[in-house]
Scaffold this motif. Sequence first.
Motif, PDB file in Angstrom:
ATOM      1  N   SER A   1      -5.584  12.356  -2.030  1.00 22.90           N
ATOM      2  CA  SER A   1      -5.446  10.961  -1.599  1.00 22.90           C
ATOM      3  C   SER A   1      -6.243  10.768  -0.322  1.00 22.90           C
ATOM      4  CB  SER A   1      -3.977  10.611  -1.319  1.00 22.90           C
ATOM      5  OG  SER A   1      -3.904   9.439  -0.507  1.00 22.90           O
TER       6      SER A   1
ATOM      7  N   VAL B   1       1.654  12.439  -5.065  1.00 18.86           N
ATOM      8  CA  VAL B   1       1.408  12.139  -3.652  1.00 18.86           C
ATOM      9  C   VAL B   1       2.625  11.487  -3.014  1.00 18.86           C
ATOM     10  CG1 VAL B   1       0.090  10.624  -2.102  1.00 18.86           C
ATOM     11  CG2 VAL B   1      -1.109  12.012  -3.811  1.00 18.86           C
TER      12      VAL B   1
ATOM     13  N   ARG C   1      -8.320   4.533  -7.346  1.00 21.57           N
ATOM     14  CA  ARG C   1      -6.907   4.874  -7.258  1.00 21.57           C
ATOM     15  C   ARG C   1      -6.328   5.364  -8.586  1.00 21.57           C
ATOM     16  NH1 ARG C   1      -3.023   1.325  -3.640  1.00 21.57           N
ATOM     17  NH2 ARG C   1      -1.056   1.845  -4.614  1.00 21.57           N
TER      18      ARG C   1
ATOM     19  N   GLU D   1      -0.970   9.729  -8.072  1.00 18.40           N
ATOM     20  CA  GLU D   1      -0.097   8.867  -7.276  1.00 18.40           C
ATOM     21  C   GLU D   1       1.345   9.369  -7.193  1.00 18.40           C
ATOM     22  OE1 GLU D   1      -0.471   4.677  -7.912  1.00 18.40           O
ATOM     23  OE2 GLU D   1       1.476   4.228  -7.030  1.00 18.40           O
TER      24      GLU D   1
ATOM     25  N   LEU E   1      -6.199   9.074  -8.911  1.00 19.13           N
ATOM     26  CA  LEU E   1      -5.432   9.881  -7.943  1.00 19.13           C
ATOM     27  C   LEU E   1      -4.054  10.235  -8.511  1.00 19.13           C
ATOM     28  CD1 LEU E   1      -6.217   7.851  -4.690  1.00 19.13           C
ATOM     29  CD2 LEU E   1      -7.337   9.933  -5.506  1.00 19.13           C
TER      30      LEU E   1
ATOM     31  N   LEU F   1      -2.176   5.749  -0.475  1.00 20.44           N
ATOM     32  CA  LEU F   1      -3.256   6.024  -1.422  1.00 20.44           C
ATOM     33  C   LEU F   1      -4.549   5.296  -1.108  1.00 20.44           C
ATOM     34  CD1 LEU F   1      -0.725   5.836  -4.228  1.00 20.44           C
ATOM     35  CD2 LEU F   1      -2.319   7.744  -4.130  1.00 20.44           C
ATOM     36  N   SER F   2      -4.617   4.691   0.069  1.00 23.42           N
ATOM     37  CA  SER F   2      -5.833   3.918   0.339  1.00 23.42           C
ATOM     38  C   SER F   2      -6.507   4.367   1.626  1.00 23.42           C
ATOM     39  CB  SER F   2      -5.494   2.433   0.377  1.00 23.42           C
ATOM     40  OG  SER F   2      -4.466   2.210   1.317  1.00 23.42           O
TER      41      SER F   2
END
Lengths: 470, 470
Positions: free
Chosen positions: A315, A123, A115, A120, A118, B137-138
């Motif tokens: 993601s 996103v 994570r 974040e 990414l 994000l998962s």
Amino acid sequence: MNNDSSSRIAARLQEWIAGAPPGSRLPSTRSLVAEYQASPVTVQKALQALTAHGLIESRPGVGTFVRAARTARPSDYGWQTAALGSPKTPPRSASTTMRSTTNDAIAFHSGYPDRDLLPERLVRAALARASRSDAALSRPPAAGLPEMQSWFAHELAASTPAGATPPAPSDVVVLPGSQSGLSSIFRALVGHGQPLLIESPTYWGAILAAGHAGVRVVPVPSGTDGPDPEELARAFEESGARTFYAQPNYANPTGAQWPARRREQVLDVVRANGAFLVEDDWAHDFGISTASEPIAARDDSGHVIYLRSLTKSVSPAIRVAAVIARGPARERILAERAAESMYVSGLLQAAALDVVTQPGWQTHLRGLRHQLQSRRDLLVTSLRELAPQAHIDRVPKGGLNLWARLPDGTDLEQLTRTCEDAGVIIAAGTEWFPAEPEGPFIRLTYAGPNPGAFREGARILGRALRGASR
Amino acid sequence: MNNDSSSRIAARLQEWIAGAPPGSRLPSTRSLVAEYQASPVTVQKALQALTAHGLIESRPGVGTFVRAARTARPSDYGWQTAALGSPKTPPRSASTTMRSTTNDAIAFHSGYPDRDLLPERLVRAALARASRSDAALSRPPAAGLPEMQSWFAHELAASTPAGATPPAPSDVVVLPGSQSGLSSIFRALVGHGQPLLIESPTYWGAILAAGHAGVRVVPVPSGTDGPDPEELARAFEESGARTFYAQPNYANPTGAQWPARRREQVLDVVRANGAFLVEDDWAHDFGISTASEPIAARDDSGHVIYLRSLTKSVSPAIRVAAVIARGPARERILAERAAESMYVSGLLQAAALDVVTQPGWQTHLRGLRHQLQSRRDLLVTSLRELAPQAHIDRVPKGGLNLWARLPDGTDLEQLTRTCEDAGVIIAAGTEWFPAEPEGPFIRLTYAGPNPGAFREGARILGRALRGASR
């Protein structure tokens, strides 16, 4: 909204429910608000959690009730065995790379970037914008949002050399992830019972998709410079295959990036055999010391079927990928996709497009490259020092993984178990071979969580390897 | 952010680009801000739009440039014809029900409910919450988010009669839409070249999925009370099929809801043949005068494979559905799904779960029922008055469609064309028959946009029908 107080209320209500006969009516929201001195929203949230767990049910206009616990009796589904027959595909157990592990494990196995890697902020902002947009409530065309098609086409067009015709937006079919693309491409272009050439070793998901599509997999050995063109030509000739699946840039698992000359040679062989090259550019955003150079950019004769995904770099929740193909092949793939799932969520497409067209996306990719570089170097150094038995033939110029050959005779099953007992999860190389493995390999990702533990992980692996050698 | 001013800036820049040689550098964002007296965000938005349209490209750290237009030369993909061979599935043209039309058309053709019928407020709020949550994000497990599995299991368990074991959350596999479920079920349970019984007429998407899965479709005639049990038994015996696909509640296209006795009889026939019933409960949320009563609730012996989608009732952007199956069949389907697409976006699952567990969801469903009722009644009344040649055998108790039989000899192709010329889009019934149609039918949705135009649409249809009769 206070999460803690809603959990507290849920916990108290759960105790109450445990002692109440099924069908009992819960106190009204109003009285719960008074009792727990919480807001109606907080109480509602607690009730929702209990509903989701199947403990209570609300009958609109009547009230909320304790669910009846049902007694189960043992079931016999034996009759299904006859109805189903043997599976057409020998069951492959779920890949190690998909495993979720506890936070304290040193995870060298995962197929997805951590994570921390990414974008974040981009996103979340993109999803928030998409949730307010038209995309939240509408249905896009089967081939994808036109703007998303354009973006994919232009990305590939940007590396198209002079003299070649770049792909058009209408050559693009947007996909809900590249795994779906593999399945559809194999079904549409190869077909049941027909041969498919495939690099060996290669991505386990492609081997899996090929198996489920019912195609006959023909492995073509591939090393740090890609497959030998003569070997490939022979495989085409002997098998009668018209399709070759490969990852010319940062191949999973080996990390190989084919040299320019090899890319040309393979394309020549594919063309000479009137065949398709399915180019899976899975690590397009994960170049480290080089950039991905798609073969598809050099082909305007419809021989290369190009697969590009945003899921791993944007993601895992935003499953958007694309296949770029020209001519009847593209129509065949689109028809397969439409039959398979009609269209890809426009919300996810809008969010993906938002992320990759933000200026912050380029900034993110630059930062990502540096992070991958230092993670890769840290893992390589740690292994060389602490687990020298794990031989890395060539340090990859991109991608997320190291591919290490272990001493001949290493018992992979025992090794992975010993490592796991010591808190280190590794993936045995077996999963990446369409046939018998050429030797004992493991794949180690440097994109997993907590790089601070890489050295410790290497130390544990080294110890396990010393124990495993005879 | 002002959309209008960003469009205005984009339009002006586009003029400038048209006159600039490829590779020209655009003025900096700062100077554009000054020139257009707009905020940097607005200018950035204009540049993004131009990037998405492929007119400009930005090289991070260097600047933004006019893209080089590439000259295309005619392509020859003829070689693909040999590589691809004949399609394994006879190409079916895209369904009428998927067509997008202009706003002023009277759209009786669509397969999706109009936006007015969607829980817009709930959807936007759920997506906004999901975008802030961990789900953004998962990666969820292959079978789905545990809470989403629970919800689907409990919904079906709520109608499980005493004495039967309700489904468990672990019987659920979450899907990215029910179309993907159909494809996977047919591939996993029936398999290439094997027979599949299917209601006739039935959902065109199921016919399409069956074709692409390479299964052999065996039609079983089905009327306003469902299939005749003896006929079904004969079909099982003659074909050797072990699977029957049906829509027992508000069948698409006929709207039929099988009576309770018929449901029992069909289940008995299925059990007696050691077979599966694939129950597609597509209109679960669209009951009008009755509620959907899944056969799956009455079966705990693994014979019913239950398919339930939220896409049509929640939002076409939130593609979440589930299959509930027990025993080895469920494992076979899950393996197929994992090979096909690994997992379903956790963001979409979190948003779907949020919507259906809000108290507002029940309120919405109540309102929806009333809206569907008045829309259905309005269309039925209008047709009886203004297009009496379109005979509706039975007014459906739920679902989204009317199924009308036209006078024998009606030329459906000419009729749809005549209607379309007059601004009314209808879907010829042909698409819902797996084999030759039993007669001239049309399907008309009452869930489309603008019910105020239903009477006018019926009038135009009536006129076209008078013209079509000989």
